[in-house]
Design an enzyme around this catalytic site. Structure first.
Site, PDB file in Angstrom:
ATOM      1  N   GLU A 291       0.413   3.013   1.640  1.00 46.99           N
ATOM      2  CA  GLU A 291       0.533   3.546   2.846  1.00 46.99           C
ATOM      3  C   GLU A 291      -0.688   3.880   3.403  1.00 46.99           C
ATOM      4  OE1 GLU A 291       2.832   7.928   1.358  1.00 46.99           O
ATOM      5  OE2 GLU A 291       0.820   7.954   1.865  1.00 46.99           O
ATOM      6  N   HIS A 320       7.590 -12.208 -18.728  1.00 42.39           N
ATOM      7  CA  HIS A 320       8.463 -12.849 -19.787  1.00 42.39           C
ATOM      8  C   HIS A 320       9.448 -12.047 -18.441  1.00 42.39           C
ATOM      9  CE1 HIS A 320       7.032 -14.573 -23.207  1.00 42.39           C
ATOM     10  NE2 HIS A 320       6.016 -13.467 -22.958  1.00 42.39           N
ATOM     11  N   LYS A 433       8.954  13.921   5.808  1.00 43.34           N
ATOM     12  CA  LYS A 433       9.023  14.520   5.192  1.00 43.34           C
ATOM     13  C   LYS A 433       9.941  16.024   6.763  1.00 43.34           C
ATOM     14  CE  LYS A 433       4.833  14.394   2.893  1.00 43.34           C
ATOM     15  NZ  LYS A 433       3.584  14.896   2.362  1.00 43.34           N
TER      16      LYS A 433
HETATM   17  O1  PA5 Z   1      -1.267   9.441   0.415  1.00 41.39           O
HETATM   18  C1  PA5 Z   1      -0.577  11.168   0.906  1.00 41.39           C
HETATM   19  O2  PA5 Z   1      -1.422  11.542   2.079  1.00 41.39           O
HETATM   20  C2  PA5 Z   1       0.767  11.061   0.679  1.00 41.39           C
HETATM   21  O3  PA5 Z   1       1.050  10.316   0.262  1.00 41.39           O
HETATM   22  C3  PA5 Z   1       0.708  12.178   0.337  1.00 41.39           C
HETATM   23  O4  PA5 Z   1       0.226  12.579  -0.801  1.00 41.39           O
HETATM   24  C4  PA5 Z   1       2.408  13.332  -0.346  1.00 41.39           C
HETATM   25  O5  PA5 Z   1       3.083  12.515   0.656  1.00 41.39           O
HETATM   26  C5  PA5 Z   1       1.851  14.169  -1.058  1.00 41.39           C
HETATM   27  O6  PA5 Z   1       1.656  15.141  -0.335  1.00 41.39           O
HETATM   28  P1  PA5 Z   1       1.250  16.848  -0.335  1.00 41.39           P
HETATM   29  O7  PA5 Z   1      -0.177  16.681  -1.334  1.00 41.39           O
HETATM   30  O8  PA5 Z   1       0.546  17.228   1.087  1.00 41.39           O
HETATM   31  O9  PA5 Z   1       2.102  17.233  -0.752  1.00 41.39           O
END
Ligand code: PA5
Length: 464
Positions: A291, A320, A433
């Site tokens: 990310e 393996h 989202k």
């Molecule tokens: O790293 C990030 O920002 C995302 O992966 C969030 O952790 C994930 O989408 C969950 O978001 P939230 O904590 O707002 O529910």
């Protein structure tokens, strides 16, 4: 610092032309210095509030420990509802530090509630959770930084209503702990209205950088993890990451070597712990690396489409399964081994006098076997001129795990700075989202729905 780093097998002097030239760090000294300064100058600012989490005020940590202590002593189960950065950290650390079969142990031996991290919204998974937990004796920690994530809100709605039915509204309210951004988002508003216990996530702490905030600290304290030791390890790694000399700063050095390797076409980063306790560290790393570094544009807005795909692998299991590819497939991978000197226990391979055939194993230990297999795989990769490096934990404990978490976060931040991209946003995640909200006709997402509908007029298979 307790962790040890060995990146000899990344260098061309050891693995030949596929490695990084020994002289390149000196040649790139200015680039490395600029990246280092960028991360250092932003510590505690903007989206880099995570750098200060290990130095959190002791009173806040004491409050978490004391609040969670009664849950640790009394609850039968503790369930985290969250996804992505709100789930992967707690899950990785709990697996690293709890008994490997924690939930199967009797309460007296566990000395803490059973622990569940419910990230996915597979209906069958929710049904199966409801089949096994005793709602009367379960706490739920609803974790979402934005307070808006559909997966987490849906889980909360289902479980809160089940809880109210099981124990009544008054008791149910006491069993929900919310971790979210204070003053912002749907979940915060609900939590205030319902009177739930609330913990805050700092505005400048992104999900994947939040494990050392209440996001990780609350559930981990509730299952008995020594969170002060975890923070102490992280603090020491933060200090080690603030050393300007790249040769003495492992996070900066490995970030540099990874970025150089990417430039040479190594588009896959394999994380391969040789310990079941560290298996979910690969998931934690995968989210951070993917990310943070997978980006369409650089900081100037130029299209770059960069990133390195993380791959999860477990030693020895995946020897393996995947190691054949690592040693003989394309030269497109960097393998990171997570090694452990001292496992928590020792298993002697029984010296059974009636069985002759396995002489070479008899009387030896599984500890030796897993260690030799790791070294053998490292050797096989070296022999095939494959880039790899090893991070060794003397043992897996709260301190070394804290160091490892902080190392991963600093390594990612340095890599982002070296690549010239913003490592702290996630527009690709946000798009999905928003599209989900629109498909559910959520207010405020009418334009997004129109956009999706216009795509729908094209062949249906675009969005299925
Ligand atoms: O790293 C990030 O920002 C995302 O992966 C969030 O952790 C994930 O989408 C969950 O978001 P939230 O904590 O707002 O529910």
């Amino acid at each position: 610092m307790d962790l040890r780093f060995d990146y000899n097998n990344m260098m061309s002097g050891v693995i030949g032309a596929h490695g990084v030239d020994e002289a390149s760090a000196d040649k790139d000294a200015e680039l490395i210095k600029a990246a280092f300064n960028e991360v250092m100058d932003n510590r505690g600012k903007g989206w880099q509030e995570w750098t200060e989490l290990p130095f959190t005020d002791g009173k806040e940590v004491d409050e978490i420990v004391s609040y969670c202590e009664s849950i640790r002593k009394s609850a039968e189960s503790f369930v985290v509802l969250g996804i992505g950065g709100s789930a992967l950290g707690p899950s990785a650390v709990a697996t690293a530090l709890l008994h490997l079969r924690h939930n199967e142990l009797p309460r007296a031996k566990r000395n803490a509630p059973k622990f569940y991290v419910e990230d996915n919204v597979d209906p069958d998974r929710m049904t199966s959770l409801l089949d096994i937990i005793d709602l009367k004796n379960t706490y739920f920690n609803v974790i979402t930084k934005s307070g808006e994530t559909s997966e987490t809100l849906s889980q909360f709605l289902i479980l809160y209503s089940a809880l109210k039915k099981a124990v009544g509204e008054k008791e149910a309210k006491k069993k929900i702990i919310v971790t979210t951004t204070i003053g912002k988002g749907t979940l915060y508003d609900v939590a205030v209205k319902e009177g739930f216990k609330i913990y805050g996530v700092g505005k400048g702490v992104g999900g994947r950088f939040s494990v050392l905030s209440p996001v990780g600290l609350v559930p981990l304290a509730a299952v008995g993890v020594d969170i002060k030791k975890l923070l102490a390890g992280a603090a020491d790694m933060a200090k080690a990451s603030a050393v300007a000399d790249v040769k003495k700063n492992p996070a900066l050095m490995t970030a540099y070597l990874q970025v150089k390797s990417m430039e040479q076409g190594k588009n896959v980063s394999v994380m391969m712990p040789y310990a079941d306790s560290l298996r979910y560290m690969s998931d934690f790393y995968a989210q951070l690396w993917a990310e943070s570094l997978g980006k369409a544009v650089d900081k100037s807005g130029k299209t770059v489409n960069v990133g390195q795909t993380p791959a999860k692998s477990l030693g020895v299991t995946d020897q393996h399964s995947q190691v054949q590819l690592y040693t003989e497939g394309p030269f497109d991978k960097v393998v990171t081994f997570l090694a452990v000197d001292e496992y928590k226990t020792k298993q002697v391979i029984t010296n059974d006098k009636t069985i002759d055939a396995c002489d070479f194993l008899k009387g030896r230990t599984m500890n030796e076997l897993i260690t030799f297999e790791r070294r053998a795989t490292r050797y096989a990769l070296y022999k095939a001129n494959r880039s790899n490096f090893t991070i060794t934990l003397p043992s897996v404990n709260a301190y070394t795990v804290g160091e490892l978490l902080m190392y991963f976060m600093y390594e990612t931040a340095f890599a982002g700075a070296l690549m010239g991209i913003d490592a702290f946003n996630q527009p690709g995640v946000e798009e999905g989202k928003k599209a989900t909200f629109a498909m559910f006709n959520r207010k405020g997402y009418e334009e997004k729905l129109k956009e999706i509908e216009s795509v729908k007029k094209n062949p249906d298979y675009i969005i299925g």
